[in-house]
Structures are given as C-alpha cells and as structure tokens.
Enzyme design. Structure first.
Site, PDB file in Angstrom:
ATOM      1  CD  GLU A 286     -55.693  59.970  15.643  1.00 38.93           C
ATOM      2  OE1 GLU A 286     -56.473  59.348  16.359  1.00 38.93           O
ATOM      3  OE2 GLU A 286     -54.888  60.811  16.079  1.00 38.93           O
ATOM      4  CG  ASN A 287     -56.510  63.204  13.388  1.00 42.30           C
ATOM      5  OD1 ASN A 287     -55.312  62.941  13.503  1.00 42.30           O
ATOM      6  ND2 ASN A 287     -57.325  63.214  14.418  1.00 42.30           N
TER       7      ASN A 287
ATOM      8  CG  ASN B 169     -56.852  59.424  20.186  1.00 42.31           C
ATOM      9  OD1 ASN B 169     -55.883  59.395  19.416  1.00 42.31           O
ATOM     10  ND2 ASN B 169     -57.336  60.545  20.657  1.00 42.31           N
ATOM     11  CG  HIS B 170     -59.237  61.650  17.164  1.00 44.67           C
ATOM     12  ND1 HIS B 170     -60.247  62.245  17.895  1.00 44.67           N
ATOM     13  CD2 HIS B 170     -58.101  62.281  17.535  1.00 44.67           C
ATOM     14  CE1 HIS B 170     -59.745  63.198  18.659  1.00 44.67           C
ATOM     15  NE2 HIS B 170     -58.439  63.238  18.464  1.00 44.67           N
TER      16      HIS B 170
ATOM     17  CG  HIS C 109     -51.839  61.003  20.067  1.00 45.24           C
ATOM     18  ND1 HIS C 109     -53.188  61.098  19.798  1.00 45.24           N
ATOM     19  CD2 HIS C 109     -51.664  61.575  21.305  1.00 45.24           C
ATOM     20  CE1 HIS C 109     -53.796  61.692  20.824  1.00 45.24           C
ATOM     21  NE2 HIS C 109     -52.900  61.995  21.741  1.00 45.24           N
TER      22      HIS C 109
ATOM     23  CG  HIS D 228     -51.551  65.902  15.240  1.00 46.38           C
ATOM     24  ND1 HIS D 228     -52.794  66.418  14.957  1.00 46.38           N
ATOM     25  CD2 HIS D 228     -51.731  64.549  15.329  1.00 46.38           C
ATOM     26  CE1 HIS D 228     -53.694  65.437  14.894  1.00 46.38           C
ATOM     27  NE2 HIS D 228     -53.060  64.296  15.121  1.00 46.38           N
TER      28      HIS D 228
HETATM   29 FE   FE2 Z   1     -53.981  62.422  15.197  1.00 45.73          FE
HETATM   30 FE   FE2 Z   2     -54.581  60.548  18.191  1.00 40.40          FE
END
Ligand code: FE2
Ligand code: FE2
Length: 266
Positions: free
Chosen positions: A46-47, A74-75, A183, A185
């Site tokens: 996601e990142n 979410n990202h 999420h 991290h």
């Molecule tokens: Fe993340």
């Molecule tokens: Fe996230």
C-alpha cells in the site's frame, strides 16, 4: 510430490515503503526465499510508490523480485490508477470491505505446491474509512465456494486498533491458517499460534527506513505535528529494513504450526 511432514512456508512482508522499501525487497527477498525454503511470498504494497499506493511500474518491479500476492490498505485507494491495477492483476488486492465496489478485489486464490491457497485482505474501521464492516466481509468471503475449497486461508487485516485485530483472531480462530496484521508499520512482539492452529501477529511492521516516522521524513512530520500546518509528506532517505513474518502451515489440515518474526538490514 511433497510429504505432509514438510510444512508449507509462507513469508509475509510488512508494508513496503517507497524506493528504500523496494530496494530492500530487491536486496533481501531472493536470498531469504532460498535460505528459508519459502514456498510463497505475500507483501503489503500500500505504500510502495512514494509512500502512497502502488503504481503499475512498482508492481512489475516488485513482482519480478519474487512476491506472489500483494495486499493493500487505506493508501492503496489514494491513486487514480488503482482500479486499473486491481483489474489488470489478480495478484494485487485491496481491502475488500473498503467499498461494495471493491469486494471482489479483496481476495484471490492461487496454487502453491499443488495446494489451493486463499489470500484475503480487509481493513479495520477505527481511524480508517472502511465502507463496510470487515468482520462481516471476511466471514462472508470465507463461505464462498472458491475460498471454502482452499485448505490454506490467510488474511492481511490492515487496521490501526490492536483490539480490532485481536477480535478478528477470536472470530476466525481455527477457521483460517493465518491472520497477519498490517498498517501501523511497527512490529509487535505477540506472534503466536492459537490452540486451534491460527498463526497471528498484531502487526508485521514495515519494509522501510526505520529512522523515520513510519517511513516518512521526520523533519516534515515533526513540523506538521509541532505547528499544526501540513507539510507535504516525503519518503525518508536512508537504508530500509525488511520486516516479515514466516509462517509454517500443515497443508493437509490448514493449521499453522509455527510463526516467527524476522528482520533484514545492512
Ligand atoms: Fe502502510
Ligand atoms: Fe495503512
């Protein structure tokens, strides 16, 4: 043909953050696959691109490094080309409860050592804008024929709240092989196998620069928190650490046998 005594080894890589995270995957994943006899790699992407979502080029680059399935969070949903990426590649997932339109992109099935493995992705509701209830979504997906037919079923539960993640374990205990949290991290020290054979960890951590603020440049983030005035986020410079969970699963029963956390950095 594999003997039942040889567990399937699944490596789950924590959120890959920007260029430093992608570089760490290039550097460490190939040797890890060989050293640990890994059968399958799932990674949260996601990142992957500038800390926000995953571009098609980042996907291709990371898939070539040996990642079999990408989960999201979410990202994942912040890029305009997200839907095209999800529709083009069935090995790229996003949280299926993010919106009713995305339900089909929250799971995939693949064959590993001639065993069907289902991978599911959902996200929590605390601090995140999930459109639908993650518990209802995952239970409903576990009941569809394609996923019910899989002996091995693994979930990336992408959530802020530790309580939501623990609740997911208690809801699905013994019904899935692994629930790996993502999420925050930040890796947690609670990896365990439940009595009913589900591997669990609240958060796997990230594959990014540790001397940062969850992957982002500290000076920008401190300025933002100190003044209340938003500074554009920037991926932290430096060498990244790969953080992952290694799960061993009995493919005749689908039960997890062992989970361990690992990190690789130079
Ligand atoms: Fe993340
Ligand atoms: Fe996230």
């Amino acid at each position: 043909m594999y003997l039942a005594a040889t567990p399937m080894k699944l490596l789950f890589v924590g959120d890959i953050f920007g260029r430093p995270g992608r570089d760490a995957v290039h550097r460490f994943l190939g040797p890890l696959r060989r050293e640990l006899n890994v059968d399958m790699v799932i990674a949260n992407g996601e990142n992957a691109t500038h800390g926000t979502g995953m571009s098609d080029s980042a996907y291709r680059e990371l898939a070539a490094s040996g990642i079999d399935v990408f989960t999201g969070g979410n990202h994942s949903l912040s890029r305009p080309d997200t839907l095209a990426l999800l529709e083009a590649h069935k090995d790229v997932l996003c949280p299926g409860n993010a919106s009713s339109m995305l339900e089909r992109h929250g799971w995939t099935v693949l064959s590993v050592r001639e065993t069907s493995v289902a991978v599911l992705n959902a996200m929590g509701q605390y601090c995140l804008t999930a459109g639908n209830n993650p518990f209802e979504y995952v239970e409903r997906m576990l009941d569809i024929p394609e996923i019910r037919a899989c002996k091995i079923r693994c979930i990336d539960f992408h959530a802020e709240a530790t309580a939501e993640k623990a609740a997911m374990l208690h809801l699905l205990d013994g019904r899935v092989s692994a629930i790996l949290g993502t999420h925050t991290h930040v890796p947690t020290a609670d990896a365990r196998i439940s009595d009913r054979g589900t591997a669990f960890v609240t958060d796997v951590g990230m594959t990014g620069v540790v001397d940062s603020i969850i992957g982002l440049d500290p000076s920008r983030m401190v300025q933002r928190y100190r003044t209340g005035i938003a500074a554009p986020p920037k991926v932290a410079d430096g060498t990244a650490t790969l953080m992952a969970a290694l799960v061993e699963i009995d493919e005749t029963t689908g039960q997890a046998l062992h989970i361990s956390m690992l990190q690789r950095s130079t």
